[in-house]
Scaffold this motif. Structure first.
Motif, PDB file in Angstrom:
ATOM      1  N   SER A  26       0.892  -0.998  -0.027  1.00  9.23           N
ATOM      2  CA  SER A  26      -0.026   0.053   0.045  1.00  9.23           C
ATOM      3  C   SER A  26       0.834   1.087   0.042  1.00  9.23           C
ATOM      4  N   GLU A  27       1.912   1.068   0.516  1.00 13.16           N
ATOM      5  CA  GLU A  27       3.054   2.413   0.670  1.00 13.16           C
ATOM      6  C   GLU A  27       3.480   2.741  -0.480  1.00 13.16           C
ATOM      7  N   ALA A  28       3.609   1.664  -1.595  1.00 11.24           N
ATOM      8  CA  ALA A  28       4.209   1.875  -2.740  1.00 11.24           C
ATOM      9  C   ALA A  28       3.306   2.590  -3.831  1.00 11.24           C
ATOM     10  N   ALA A  29       2.043   2.650  -3.390  1.00 13.99           N
ATOM     11  CA  ALA A  29       1.169   3.049  -4.378  1.00 13.99           C
ATOM     12  C   ALA A  29       1.366   2.840  -5.837  1.00 13.99           C
ATOM     13  N   LEU A  30       1.369   1.578  -6.200  1.00 19.18           N
ATOM     14  CA  LEU A  30       1.626   1.008  -7.441  1.00 19.18           C
ATOM     15  C   LEU A  30       0.445   1.062  -8.485  1.00 19.18           C
ATOM     16  N   LYS A  31       0.464   1.479  -9.543  1.00 16.19           N
ATOM     17  CA  LYS A  31      -0.480   1.376 -10.681  1.00 16.19           C
ATOM     18  C   LYS A  31      -0.534   0.019 -11.674  1.00 16.19           C
ATOM     19  N   GLU A  32       0.841  -0.201 -11.663  1.00 17.50           N
ATOM     20  CA  GLU A  32       0.975  -1.309 -12.540  1.00 17.50           C
ATOM     21  C   GLU A  32       2.204  -1.959 -12.116  1.00 17.50           C
ATOM     22  N   MET A  33       2.374  -3.317 -12.100  1.00 17.06           N
ATOM     23  CA  MET A  33       3.660  -3.984 -12.152  1.00 17.06           C
ATOM     24  C   MET A  33       3.829  -5.033 -13.179  1.00 17.06           C
ATOM     25  N   ARG A  34       4.706  -5.002 -13.903  1.00 15.47           N
ATOM     26  CA  ARG A  34       4.893  -5.743 -15.049  1.00 15.47           C
ATOM     27  C   ARG A  34       6.390  -6.633 -15.129  1.00 15.47           C
ATOM     28  N   ALA A  35       6.435  -7.948 -15.089  1.00 15.47           N
ATOM     29  CA  ALA A  35       7.411  -8.775 -14.818  1.00 15.47           C
ATOM     30  C   ALA A  35       8.038  -9.207 -16.262  1.00 15.47           C
ATOM     31  N   VAL A  74      12.938  -8.919 -13.833  1.00 12.93           N
ATOM     32  CA  VAL A  74      12.953  -7.720 -13.506  1.00 12.93           C
ATOM     33  C   VAL A  74      11.511  -7.151 -13.481  1.00 12.93           C
ATOM     34  N   ALA A  75      11.126  -6.583 -12.203  1.00  7.87           N
ATOM     35  CA  ALA A  75       9.680  -5.958 -12.237  1.00  7.87           C
ATOM     36  C   ALA A  75       9.959  -4.324 -12.748  1.00  7.87           C
ATOM     37  N   ILE A  76       8.905  -4.045 -13.465  1.00 10.18           N
ATOM     38  CA  ILE A  76       8.873  -2.697 -13.947  1.00 10.18           C
ATOM     39  C   ILE A  76       7.687  -2.104 -13.226  1.00 10.18           C
ATOM     40  N   LEU A  77       7.927  -1.091 -12.209  1.00 12.42           N
ATOM     41  CA  LEU A  77       6.955  -0.657 -11.468  1.00 12.42           C
ATOM     42  C   LEU A  77       6.638   0.737 -11.822  1.00 12.42           C
ATOM     43  N   THR A  78       5.073   0.902 -12.027  1.00 13.29           N
ATOM     44  CA  THR A  78       4.584   2.155 -12.198  1.00 13.29           C
ATOM     45  C   THR A  78       3.590   2.719 -11.099  1.00 13.29           C
ATOM     46  N   ARG A 127      12.645   0.150 -11.928  1.00 11.44           N
ATOM     47  CA  ARG A 127      12.854  -1.349 -12.273  1.00 11.44           C
ATOM     48  C   ARG A 127      13.467  -1.613 -11.017  1.00 11.44           C
ATOM     49  N   VAL A 128      13.030  -3.008 -10.769  1.00 16.08           N
ATOM     50  CA  VAL A 128      13.556  -3.823  -9.276  1.00 16.08           C
ATOM     51  C   VAL A 128      13.878  -5.372  -9.954  1.00 16.08           C
ATOM     52  N   GLY A 143      15.117  -7.796  -5.053  1.00 23.49           N
ATOM     53  CA  GLY A 143      14.339  -6.879  -4.447  1.00 23.49           C
ATOM     54  C   GLY A 143      15.311  -5.131  -4.514  1.00 23.49           C
ATOM     55  N   GLU A 144      16.540  -5.453  -5.269  1.00 25.51           N
ATOM     56  CA  GLU A 144      17.126  -4.052  -5.282  1.00 25.51           C
ATOM     57  C   GLU A 144      16.588  -3.568  -6.621  1.00 25.51           C
ATOM     58  N   ARG A 145      16.477  -2.069  -6.240  1.00 29.07           N
ATOM     59  CA  ARG A 145      16.397  -1.312  -7.402  1.00 29.07           C
ATOM     60  C   ARG A 145      17.455  -0.964  -8.523  1.00 29.07           C
ATOM     61  N   ILE A 146      17.130  -0.996  -9.867  1.00 27.18           N
ATOM     62  CA  ILE A 146      18.007  -0.841 -10.581  1.00 27.18           C
ATOM     63  C   ILE A 146      18.077   0.243 -11.139  1.00 27.18           C
ATOM     64  N   ALA A 147      19.413   0.717 -11.277  1.00 26.05           N
ATOM     65  CA  ALA A 147      19.588   2.401 -11.871  1.00 26.05           C
ATOM     66  C   ALA A 147      19.014   2.531 -13.138  1.00 26.05           C
ATOM     67  N   PRO A 148      18.432   3.937 -13.475  1.00 26.96           N
ATOM     68  CA  PRO A 148      18.290   4.219 -14.996  1.00 26.96           C
ATOM     69  C   PRO A 148      19.274   3.730 -15.781  1.00 26.96           C
ATOM     70  N   LEU A 149      18.849   3.572 -17.053  1.00 22.13           N
ATOM     71  CA  LEU A 149      20.095   3.250 -17.932  1.00 22.13           C
ATOM     72  C   LEU A 149      20.849   4.602 -18.391  1.00 22.13           C
ATOM     73  N   ASP A 150      22.219   4.170 -18.880  1.00 23.69           N
ATOM     74  CA  ASP A 150      22.964   5.257 -19.094  1.00 23.69           C
ATOM     75  C   ASP A 150      23.221   5.195 -20.760  1.00 23.69           C
TER      76      ASP A 150
END
Length: 235
Positions: free
Chosen positions: A67-76, A84-88, A96-97, A102-109
């Motif tokens: 509930s704290e994450a307030a996700l609209k969508e989770m796509r695996a 990888v889970a893409i969380l919106t 991305r996680v 469970g670690e967060r993945i840094a944005p692409l460079d």
């Protein structure tokens, strides 16, 4: 063969071609007018949907969909051999996680974006430039409000990689861009190329239908006139 003879031959071919394409032209203009008469959102029934408050995605025993994450969508998805889970979130933020750790993945460079294109696009190793665009500054051939890397290839194709999703969001070839321009001309909307139902388009679609109908009717008159002339010559 004289110019007059050629013109007579062209006129004859035009008559026969008119008989051949008359029905399809009337059909195309009539169906075109019908399709532009209403906005596509209304055709799809979007106006019938009752707006309801969005609810967060919550999964029992999940460390991601809380509930704290307030996700609209989770796509695996699978990326580079890992789940990888893409969380919106409800406010549109994307992250991305790693689903195992469970670690967060840094944005692409830029290097990662280039590597994805090289691996997943034919000729993707022939790169001309790599450019980053914020969500509110994306190029016209992308037209989606999300931060992306544009990998421009030597063959003219632009590959768009989501900075936060790590996915190929769009492939825009040179042919696509010309197609998009022609589509804008077709629906008479060169500014956004999205509005397929507006007064100017409806007006010209109606005029085209009237013109094609009149042309088809006049074909019968022309045939009747030619038949009368042939009968007079025989008598």
């Amino acid at each position: 063969m004289t110019r007059k003879t050629w013109m007579q031959r062209f006129a004859k071919w035009h008559v026969w071609l008119g008989w051949l394409v008359g029905v399809p032209i009337v059909m195309w203009t009539a169906t075109g007018l019908f399709m532009v008469a209403k906005p596509i959102e209304e055709v799809r029934g979007n106006h019938l949907r009752i707006e309801t408050p969005e609810q967060p995605l919550i999964l029992p025993d999940s460390e991601l969909a809380t509930s704290e994450a307030a996700l609209k969508e989770m796509r695996a998805v699978m990326q580079d051999g890992r789940a990888v889970a893409i969380l919106t979130t409800l406010d549109g933020a994307v992250t991305r996680v790693d689903m195992t750790s469970g670690e967060r993945i840094a944005p692409l460079d830029s290097a990662q974006a280039r590597a994805i294109v090289a691996k997943r696009i034919v000729g993707g190793d022939k790169v001309r430039s790599v450019t980053f665009f914020e969500a509110n500054e994306v190029p016209f051939d992308f037209r989606r409000p999300m931060p992306v890397w544009q990998v421009a290839l030597e063959d003219g194709a632009n590959i768009y990689i989501g900075r936060d999703t790590g996915e190929i969001e769009a492939v825009r070839t040179s042919w696509w861009r010309w197609f998009d321009f022609m589509w804008g001309l077709h629906i008479m909307d060169l500014s956004e190329r999205e509005d397929s139902s507006h007064p100017t388009l409806i007006l010209f679609a109606a005029l085209a239908l009237i013109g094609s109908l009149l042309g088809s009717i006049l074909m019968f008159r022309r045939r009747k006139t030619r038949s009368s002339a042939d009968a007079e010559q025989q008598s």
